[in-house]
Design a protein around this motif. Structure first.
Motif, PDB file in Angstrom:
ATOM      1  N   GLY A 283      62.741 -44.495 -26.410  1.00 61.19           N
ATOM      2  CA  GLY A 283      62.440 -45.335 -27.570  1.00 61.19           C
ATOM      3  C   GLY A 283      62.156 -44.573 -28.843  1.00 61.19           C
ATOM      4  O   GLY A 283      61.906 -45.184 -29.886  1.00 61.19           O
ATOM      5  N   CYS A 284      62.183 -43.238 -28.796  1.00 62.99           N
ATOM      6  CA  CYS A 284      62.047 -42.473 -30.039  1.00 62.99           C
ATOM      7  C   CYS A 284      63.293 -42.691 -30.898  1.00 62.99           C
ATOM      8  O   CYS A 284      64.398 -42.855 -30.383  1.00 62.99           O
ATOM      9  N   ASP A 285      63.099 -42.677 -32.199  1.00 63.54           N
ATOM     10  CA  ASP A 285      64.205 -42.870 -33.137  1.00 63.54           C
ATOM     11  C   ASP A 285      64.611 -41.593 -33.848  1.00 63.54           C
ATOM     12  O   ASP A 285      65.720 -41.496 -34.366  1.00 63.54           O
ATOM     13  N   ALA A 286      63.695 -40.626 -33.930  1.00 60.95           N
ATOM     14  CA  ALA A 286      63.967 -39.359 -34.607  1.00 60.95           C
ATOM     15  C   ALA A 286      63.300 -38.248 -33.821  1.00 60.95           C
ATOM     16  O   ALA A 286      62.148 -38.382 -33.391  1.00 60.95           O
ATOM     17  N   LEU A 287      64.018 -37.155 -33.645  1.00 62.00           N
ATOM     18  CA  LEU A 287      63.539 -36.026 -32.854  1.00 62.00           C
ATOM     19  C   LEU A 287      63.176 -34.882 -33.778  1.00 62.00           C
ATOM     20  O   LEU A 287      64.017 -34.426 -34.568  1.00 62.00           O
ATOM     21  N   LEU A 288      61.947 -34.398 -33.689  1.00 59.21           N
ATOM     22  CA  LEU A 288      61.538 -33.211 -34.431  1.00 59.21           C
ATOM     23  C   LEU A 288      61.833 -31.970 -33.602  1.00 59.21           C
ATOM     24  O   LEU A 288      61.398 -31.863 -32.453  1.00 59.21           O
ATOM     25  N   ILE A 289      62.606 -31.057 -34.180  1.00 59.40           N
ATOM     26  CA  ILE A 289      62.870 -29.742 -33.590  1.00 59.40           C
ATOM     27  C   ILE A 289      62.637 -28.767 -34.733  1.00 59.40           C
ATOM     28  O   ILE A 289      63.499 -28.556 -35.581  1.00 59.40           O
ATOM     29  N   CYS A 290      61.459 -28.178 -34.765  1.00 55.24           N
ATOM     30  CA  CYS A 290      60.882 -27.722 -36.024  1.00 55.24           C
ATOM     31  C   CYS A 290      61.251 -26.322 -36.496  1.00 55.24           C
ATOM     32  O   CYS A 290      60.864 -25.947 -37.605  1.00 55.24           O
ATOM     33  N   LYS A 291      62.019 -25.567 -35.716  1.00 51.23           N
ATOM     34  CA  LYS A 291      62.338 -24.219 -36.188  1.00 51.23           C
ATOM     35  C   LYS A 291      63.714 -23.719 -35.784  1.00 51.23           C
ATOM     36  O   LYS A 291      64.442 -23.175 -36.602  1.00 51.23           O
ATOM     37  N   ASP A 292      64.079 -23.901 -34.523  1.00 48.43           N
ATOM     38  CA  ASP A 292      65.242 -23.234 -33.953  1.00 48.43           C
ATOM     39  C   ASP A 292      66.506 -24.056 -34.185  1.00 48.43           C
ATOM     40  O   ASP A 292      66.695 -25.118 -33.573  1.00 48.43           O
ATOM     41  N   GLU A 293      67.383 -23.560 -35.038  1.00 53.99           N
ATOM     42  CA  GLU A 293      68.605 -24.303 -35.350  1.00 53.99           C
ATOM     43  C   GLU A 293      69.572 -24.340 -34.164  1.00 53.99           C
ATOM     44  O   GLU A 293      70.364 -25.284 -34.035  1.00 53.99           O
ATOM     45  N   ASP A 294      69.542 -23.338 -33.308  1.00 61.26           N
ATOM     46  CA  ASP A 294      70.369 -23.391 -32.101  1.00 61.26           C
ATOM     47  C   ASP A 294      69.923 -24.532 -31.195  1.00 61.26           C
ATOM     48  O   ASP A 294      70.764 -25.260 -30.628  1.00 61.26           O
ATOM     49  N   LEU A 295      68.620 -24.718 -31.032  1.00 61.87           N
ATOM     50  CA  LEU A 295      68.118 -25.832 -30.224  1.00 61.87           C
ATOM     51  C   LEU A 295      68.489 -27.171 -30.844  1.00 61.87           C
ATOM     52  O   LEU A 295      68.803 -28.131 -30.137  1.00 61.87           O
TER      53      LEU A 295
END
Length: 371
Positions: A283-295
């Motif tokens: 049910g999340c609408d936006a995912l925070l991935i705060c540093k690693d652009e590969d991830l």
């Protein structure tokens, strides 16, 4: 909202990433332009000064374009979680503001913060904290919370989020369903809350219910396990918590952000591909991935792969993207171009007056306690 987006762009709208440096990497700008990102989260490493911050936000907004304006978010809570330093308004910890319980002053403080954020192009503040600081041993919440009881937190947080949004900045209440009574830091480990449902309804959930009723634009999940709700499953990845409880029972209609999927509470247990798809399905609408652009790229590719083979998952991605785009189009980033105009807003008369009134209110409170 009807969306006619290619699957890669549709899934890209669900990823809000971070990067190093005050200059946006060409790789990140390209991902925004191609629709493989829905925005950016900024940290102190990105915002060395007022002018550089406005220039950065302008570059991000230009890359994303007017049809898909980005989320540009930051944690500007006050106290120890303050990314933008002087001359920006630096509020004291939320706990000290909650002690005053001066709701008009809290609303003014939030409006002053939002005015400064909007001037540099930030359209989303990951604040206020809606957690109730009910555990003195909590290593991560503490004075970030407005108080130790749900009534104080509810009244103060609603005033703060309404002030932010009145001034045109999206608020994000955190961390659902309540991170206040944990003894572990979810940046480092996966905490568990063992309370029964009655206790959750009494302490943890009231601020989130009130924020939802007040029209908060977004909420953020907690990387915690709540045994009474979904045993063994982190809230960020739990459909029982993110959809059944938050959407169906509480009635929240805004954007639900995951907390950072790079935090050890999730990353130590789930590869990013699994975490990303599970969080969206939950049910999340936006995912925070705060540093690693590969991830970030790996998460995007995983969303696309699953959306291409699973029509129900693609529908969930479309629902999430529609929520995100609705909020982004309502409040697109609009940084002030002139350094002189910026200087009149950032640390300007409204901000100085708020700080002076907070100091006077604390002095009066201390004088009353001494008599």
């Amino acid at each position: 909202m009807q969306l006619d987006l290619e699957t890669e762009v549709l899934c890209g709208q669900l990823i809000v990433g971070g990067f190093d440096g005050a200059e946006p990497p060409a790789r990140y700008l390209r991902a925004l332009a191609e629709g493989r990102r829905g925005g950016a989260i900024l940290f102190r490493r990105n915002v060395p000064d007022m002018v550089a911050t406005a220039r950065l936000c302008e570059a991000l907004a230009a890359a994303a374009g007017p049809d898909r304006p980005p989320f540009i978010g930051i944690d500007q809570e006050g106290g120890r979680v303050t990314r933008l330093r002087a001359p920006f308004l630096t509020l004291p910890p939320m706990r000290s503001l909650g002690e005053l319980m001066d709701l008009p002053l809290l609303r003014r403080a939030a409006r002053a913060v939002a005015s400064e954020l909007g001037a540099v192009g930030v359209n989303l503040n990951f604040a206020p904290v809606l957690d109730v600081d009910s555990n003195p041993a909590n290593p991560i919440i503490g004075d970030r919370a407005f108080g130790r009881d749900p009534g104080t937190v509810t009244r103060a947080a609603v005033a703060f989020l309404e002030g932010l949004q009145e001034e045109g900045v999206l608020a994000c209440g955190k961390h659902f369903p309540g991170h206040g009574d944990t003894a572990l830091d979810s940046h480092l480990a996966l905490p568990t809350i063992a309370h029964g449902r009655d206790r959750l309804d009494e302490i943890e959930l009231p601020p989130f219910r009130a924020a939802s009723r007040a029209g908060v634009a977004s909420l953020m999940t907690a990387h915690i396990v709540v045994e009474a709700l979904d045993p063994g499953v982190p809230a960020t990845l739990s459909r029982t918590i993110c959809t059944d409880l938050l959407r169906d029972e509480i009635g929240f209609e805004g954007v639900l952000f995951s907390d950072d999927l790079e935090m050890a509470a999730i990353a130590a247990h789930y590869p990013v591909e699994e975490a990303a798809t599970a969080a969206i399905w939950a049910g999340c609408d936006a995912l925070l991935i705060c540093k690693d652009e590969d991830l970030q790229d790996r998460a995007h590719e995983a969303l696309v792969r699953r959306a291409e083979r699973d029509p129900r998952f693609r529908d969930r991605c479309a629902e999430a993207a529609a929520r995100c785009l609705r909020q982004r189009r309502l409040r697109p980033p609009r940084p002030v171009a002139s350094p002189e105009a910026l200087a009149g807003i950032v640390g300007g008369p409204a901000s100085r007056a708020v700080l002076e009134d907070i100091e006077r209110a604390h002095a009066a409170l201390a004088a009353g306690a001494a008599t």
